[in-house]
Write a protein that holds these residues in place. Structure first.
Motif, PDB file in Angstrom:
ATOM      1  N   VAL A 132       0.826  -1.200   0.000  1.00 38.63           N
ATOM      2  CA  VAL A 132       0.000   0.000   0.000  1.00 38.63           C
ATOM      3  C   VAL A 132       0.868   1.261   0.000  1.00 38.63           C
ATOM      4  N   PHE A 133       2.082   1.176   0.548  1.00 35.56           N
ATOM      5  CA  PHE A 133       2.955   2.350   0.596  1.00 35.56           C
ATOM      6  C   PHE A 133       3.133   3.019  -0.769  1.00 35.56           C
ATOM      7  N   PRO A 134       3.330   2.261  -1.863  1.00 34.74           N
ATOM      8  CA  PRO A 134       3.499   2.931  -3.167  1.00 34.74           C
ATOM      9  C   PRO A 134       2.310   3.753  -3.629  1.00 34.74           C
ATOM     10  N   LEU A 135       1.135   3.584  -3.005  1.00 40.16           N
ATOM     11  CA  LEU A 135       0.000   4.424  -3.381  1.00 40.16           C
ATOM     12  C   LEU A 135       0.221   5.889  -3.008  1.00 40.16           C
ATOM     13  N   ALA A 136       1.222   6.149  -2.172  1.00 40.01           N
ATOM     14  CA  ALA A 136       1.564   7.532  -1.842  1.00 40.01           C
ATOM     15  C   ALA A 136       2.373   8.203  -2.947  1.00 40.01           C
ATOM     16  N   LEU A 137       2.945   7.426  -3.849  1.00 42.75           N
ATOM     17  CA  LEU A 137       3.855   7.977  -4.856  1.00 42.75           C
ATOM     18  C   LEU A 137       3.180   8.871  -5.895  1.00 42.75           C
ATOM     19  N   PRO A 138       1.998   8.504  -6.446  1.00 46.82           N
ATOM     20  CA  PRO A 138       1.403   9.399  -7.451  1.00 46.82           C
ATOM     21  C   PRO A 138       1.138  10.806  -6.937  1.00 46.82           C
ATOM     22  N   SER A 139       0.613  10.938  -5.725  1.00 43.78           N
ATOM     23  CA  SER A 139       0.363  12.276  -5.170  1.00 43.78           C
ATOM     24  C   SER A 139       1.665  13.047  -5.007  1.00 43.78           C
ATOM     25  N   ALA A 140       2.706  12.363  -4.546  1.00 44.17           N
ATOM     26  CA  ALA A 140       4.004  13.024  -4.396  1.00 44.17           C
ATOM     27  C   ALA A 140       4.565  13.448  -5.751  1.00 44.17           C
ATOM     28  N   ALA A 141       4.411  12.574  -6.752  1.00 37.73           N
ATOM     29  CA  ALA A 141       4.916  12.903  -8.085  1.00 37.73           C
ATOM     30  C   ALA A 141       4.181  14.104  -8.671  1.00 37.73           C
ATOM     31  N   LEU A 142       2.891  14.215  -8.411  1.00 38.56           N
ATOM     32  CA  LEU A 142       2.132  15.372  -8.878  1.00 38.56           C
ATOM     33  C   LEU A 142       2.516  16.637  -8.117  1.00 38.56           C
ATOM     34  N   ALA A 143       2.888  16.494  -6.858  1.00 35.38           N
ATOM     35  CA  ALA A 143       3.259  17.652  -6.052  1.00 35.38           C
ATOM     36  C   ALA A 143       4.595  18.236  -6.480  1.00 35.38           C
ATOM     37  N   VAL A 144       5.501  17.409  -6.994  1.00 35.18           N
ATOM     38  CA  VAL A 144       6.852  17.919  -7.325  1.00 35.18           C
ATOM     39  C   VAL A 144       6.824  19.030  -8.383  1.00 35.18           C
ATOM     40  N   PRO A 145       6.197  18.934  -9.563  1.00 30.63           N
ATOM     41  CA  PRO A 145       5.737  17.709 -10.218  1.00 30.63           C
ATOM     42  C   PRO A 145       6.832  17.134 -11.115  1.00 30.63           C
ATOM     43  N   VAL A 146       6.797  15.828 -11.283  1.00 30.68           N
ATOM     44  CA  VAL A 146       7.707  15.177 -12.214  1.00 30.68           C
ATOM     45  C   VAL A 146       7.144  15.301 -13.623  1.00 30.68           C
ATOM     46  N   GLY A 147       7.945  14.973 -14.623  1.00 25.99           N
ATOM     47  CA  GLY A 147       7.475  15.017 -15.994  1.00 25.99           C
ATOM     48  C   GLY A 147       6.526  13.878 -16.295  1.00 25.99           C
ATOM     49  N   ALA A 148       5.956  13.922 -17.482  1.00 27.46           N
ATOM     50  CA  ALA A 148       4.976  12.914 -17.875  1.00 27.46           C
ATOM     51  C   ALA A 148       5.537  11.496 -17.830  1.00 27.46           C
TER      52      ALA A 148
ATOM     53  N   ALA B 138       0.528  21.483  -1.399  1.00 25.49           N
ATOM     54  CA  ALA B 138       0.379  21.085   0.006  1.00 25.49           C
ATOM     55  C   ALA B 138      -0.709  20.023   0.147  1.00 25.49           C
ATOM     56  N   ALA B 139      -1.799  20.186  -0.605  1.00 27.92           N
ATOM     57  CA  ALA B 139      -2.872  19.188  -0.540  1.00 27.92           C
ATOM     58  C   ALA B 139      -2.374  17.828  -1.009  1.00 27.92           C
ATOM     59  N   LEU B 140      -1.585  17.801  -2.082  1.00 32.91           N
ATOM     60  CA  LEU B 140      -1.056  16.536  -2.599  1.00 32.91           C
ATOM     61  C   LEU B 140      -0.077  15.904  -1.617  1.00 32.91           C
ATOM     62  N   TRP B 141       0.796  16.716  -1.018  1.00 28.48           N
ATOM     63  CA  TRP B 141       1.700  16.151  -0.007  1.00 28.48           C
ATOM     64  C   TRP B 141       0.914  15.610   1.181  1.00 28.48           C
ATOM     65  N   GLY B 142      -0.193  16.270   1.510  1.00 29.04           N
ATOM     66  CA  GLY B 142      -1.039  15.757   2.585  1.00 29.04           C
ATOM     67  C   GLY B 142      -1.648  14.411   2.233  1.00 29.04           C
ATOM     68  N   CYS B 143      -2.055  14.239   0.977  1.00 27.13           N
ATOM     69  CA  CYS B 143      -2.575  12.940   0.533  1.00 27.13           C
ATOM     70  C   CYS B 143      -1.523  11.852   0.705  1.00 27.13           C
ATOM     71  N   SER B 144      -0.300  12.139   0.269  1.00 23.60           N
ATOM     72  CA  SER B 144       0.778  11.154   0.403  1.00 23.60           C
ATOM     73  C   SER B 144       1.049  10.818   1.857  1.00 23.60           C
ATOM     74  N   ALA B 145       1.070  11.861   2.704  1.00 28.60           N
ATOM     75  CA  ALA B 145       1.375  11.642   4.122  1.00 28.60           C
ATOM     76  C   ALA B 145       0.309  10.773   4.785  1.00 28.60           C
ATOM     77  N   LEU B 146      -0.947  10.983   4.436  1.00 30.46           N
ATOM     78  CA  LEU B 146      -2.010  10.175   5.024  1.00 30.46           C
ATOM     79  C   LEU B 146      -1.879   8.706   4.624  1.00 30.46           C
ATOM     80  N   VAL B 147      -1.561   8.439   3.368  1.00 28.38           N
ATOM     81  CA  VAL B 147      -1.385   7.054   2.925  1.00 28.38           C
ATOM     82  C   VAL B 147      -0.265   6.387   3.714  1.00 28.38           C
ATOM     83  N   VAL B 148       0.865   7.073   3.847  1.00 30.86           N
ATOM     84  CA  VAL B 148       2.015   6.491   4.558  1.00 30.86           C
ATOM     85  C   VAL B 148       1.694   6.293   6.033  1.00 30.86           C
ATOM     86  N   ALA B 149       1.112   7.305   6.666  1.00 30.55           N
ATOM     87  CA  ALA B 149       0.851   7.230   8.103  1.00 30.55           C
ATOM     88  C   ALA B 149      -0.156   6.128   8.430  1.00 30.55           C
ATOM     89  N   LEU B 150      -1.225   6.039   7.670  1.00 25.93           N
ATOM     90  CA  LEU B 150      -2.244   5.034   7.952  1.00 25.93           C
ATOM     91  C   LEU B 150      -1.735   3.627   7.678  1.00 25.93           C
TER      92      LEU B 150
END
Length: 453
Positions: free
Chosen positions: A302-318, A385-397
């Motif tokens: 489940v941890f990798p589900l935090a990655l898309p939100s983090a990638a959008l927050a950076v954001p990384v390229g396509a 900030a909202a996207l980083w919050g999404c990632s943090a919630l996935v990791v913490a839970l």
């Protein structure tokens, strides 16, 4: 449902796995067919609203009209599925979906469709799904012997996920070429075919689940099954939030970031396609891999589900975003298979649909709230900030769930291994009295949304 027996395809000389008997083949074929139709219909419905002069808000209204009755009737659907032959509940639900989509198609093709009419028909579709989903949970696993359960479910998921990818591509192309009405008509036909296939399931009609007491009594009994297993309610609570934040990221923040930084809808569509491809690969992996500690393996994925939100927050390229989405797709599929295997092993068969209903409810209850709140939250704190919050919630839970001893220790029970839930595990190998998607609620049926619960 009678246990599956080995068979071979006739005529061509091609072989079918020994565990893939008639019932398994019928269920998988029906799910693939409806998966193809429903994936395209989701696209067609949105364009049908716009074609009728509706706004973006109207598109959301029609989508919400499907979700609200789905959530409202899930628990009732679970209780009904445990009282009656589950395949008959599935057939009835498919018939309702067929009728609602057929009428939807007729209105769109006639050019007379109004937003309120489309919302009502979407609500009927959601009601059908509310009864279908709990009945369908565990149905596939009940058609195979216990030692083949994980492999059979992985192959089933592979077919359903592949159908979703192909259906979305085909539905988008058909919507552009011939209009949304015909795509909705194809979806109605798909539900009709699926209902016919499920009606052919070889079920021992003389063995029916006991009616028990009142509907309220049945719901209380299902609730006790959930709350009596700490690993179960912990994961359901985890995914109530995880599903919500992932949905907010994908439905609201993803398109916004793609429009502002990645070049528009095309790269976002490719990222979603990469996620779909990842789920197919994940199912392929689970055909071979049988982790002994089911929930430990699933929770770590489940941890990798935090990655898309983090990638959008950076954001990384396509390309980077597509790679991240692919990895998360693989991971969530591993979780889906381990979760369903654990449920089928540990939950008594006569209460399975009620437990599945609570599982589905956990999957969906917060999603509408999260998607509605995503925009205001981004306006207040910023999209990054909202996207980083999404990632943090996935990791913490996920880290919190791993602190639950039962999650770390629950093991795959080998056939004949004994244990307090041996009767539930044996249900996959014994004749079933009435057996009938991310944590697919839990299985993913191909007939509706399948997200982790």
């Amino acid at each position: 449902m009678r246990p599956a027996t080995g068979s071979r395809a006739s005529g061509s000389g091609s072989r079918r796995p020994s565990w893939a008997g008639r019932n398994y083949t019928l269920l998988t074929s029906a799910a693939v067919i409806t998966g193809l139709g429903s994936a395209g219909a989701l696209i067609a419905a949105a364009f049908a609203v716009l074609q009728a002069g509706g706004s973006a808000g109207d598109v959301g209204l029609v989508a919400a009209a499907r979700t609200v009755p789905l959530v409202a009737f899930l628990l009732v659907g679970g209780a009904v599925a445990d009282r009656f032959q589950r395949h008959r509940v599935m057939v009835a639900a498919n018939a309702l979906n067929c009728a609602s989509q057929a009428l939807f198609a007729v209105l769109v093709l006639s050019g007379q469709a109004q937003v309120w009419q489309m919302a009502v028909l979407a609500a009927l579709g959601g009601t059908g799904q509310a009864f279908f989903a709990p009945a369908a949970e565990g149905m596939v696993l009940a058609t195979v012997s216990g030692e083949q359960a994980g492999r059979a479910f992985a192959v089933f998921r592979m077919g359903v996920n592949g159908a979703g990818i192909g259906g979305a591509a085909l539905g988008g192309a058909m919507t552009a070429a011939v209009g949304p009405g015909w795509v909705l008509a194809v979806d109605a036909a798909a539900f009709a075919v699926a209902a016919a296939l499920r009606a052919l399931l070889d079920v021992d009609a003389t063995r029916r689940p006991a009616a028990g007491g009142s509907l309220l009594h049945d719901l209380r009994e299902g609730w006790r099954e959930v709350t009596g297993r700490r690993w179960l309610w912990a994961v359901v609570l985890q995914f109530a939030v995880v599903n919500a934040v992932v949905a907010a990221a994908e439905a609201v923040y993803g398109p916004l970031v793609a429009e502002e930084h990645l070049g528009g809808a095309r790269p976002w569509g490719l990222a979603l396609a990469a996620f779909g491809a990842g789920t197919v690969l994940g199912a392929v992996v689970m055909v071979r891999w049988k982790p002994r500690r089911l929930l430990l393996a699933g929770a770590l994925c489940v941890f990798p589900l935090a990655l898309p939100s983090a990638a959008l927050a950076v954001p990384v390229g396509a390309p980077g975003l597509a790679a991240v989405m692919f990895v998360s797709g693989v991971s969530v599929e591993v979780f889906a298979v381990t979760w369903m295997t654990a449920l089928h092993q540990e939950v008594p068969e006569d209460r399975f649909s009620r437990v599945a209903a609570y599982d589905w409810l956990g999957s969906l209850a917060l999603v509408p709230l999260a998607t509605a709140a995503a925009g205001p939250v981004a306006e207040r704190v910023g999209t990054d900030a909202a996207l980083w919050g999404c990632s943090a919630l996935v990791v913490a839970l996920t880290a919190a769930v791993l602190c639950v001893p039962e999650v770390r220790r629950l093991r795959r029970r080998e056939p004949g291994g004994g244990g307090p839930a041996d009767g539930a595990a044996a249900a996959a190998a014994a004749p079933d009295p009435a057996q009938p998607m991310l944590k697919a609620p839990a299985g993913g049926s191909g007939d509706g949304p399948a997200a982790p619960s």
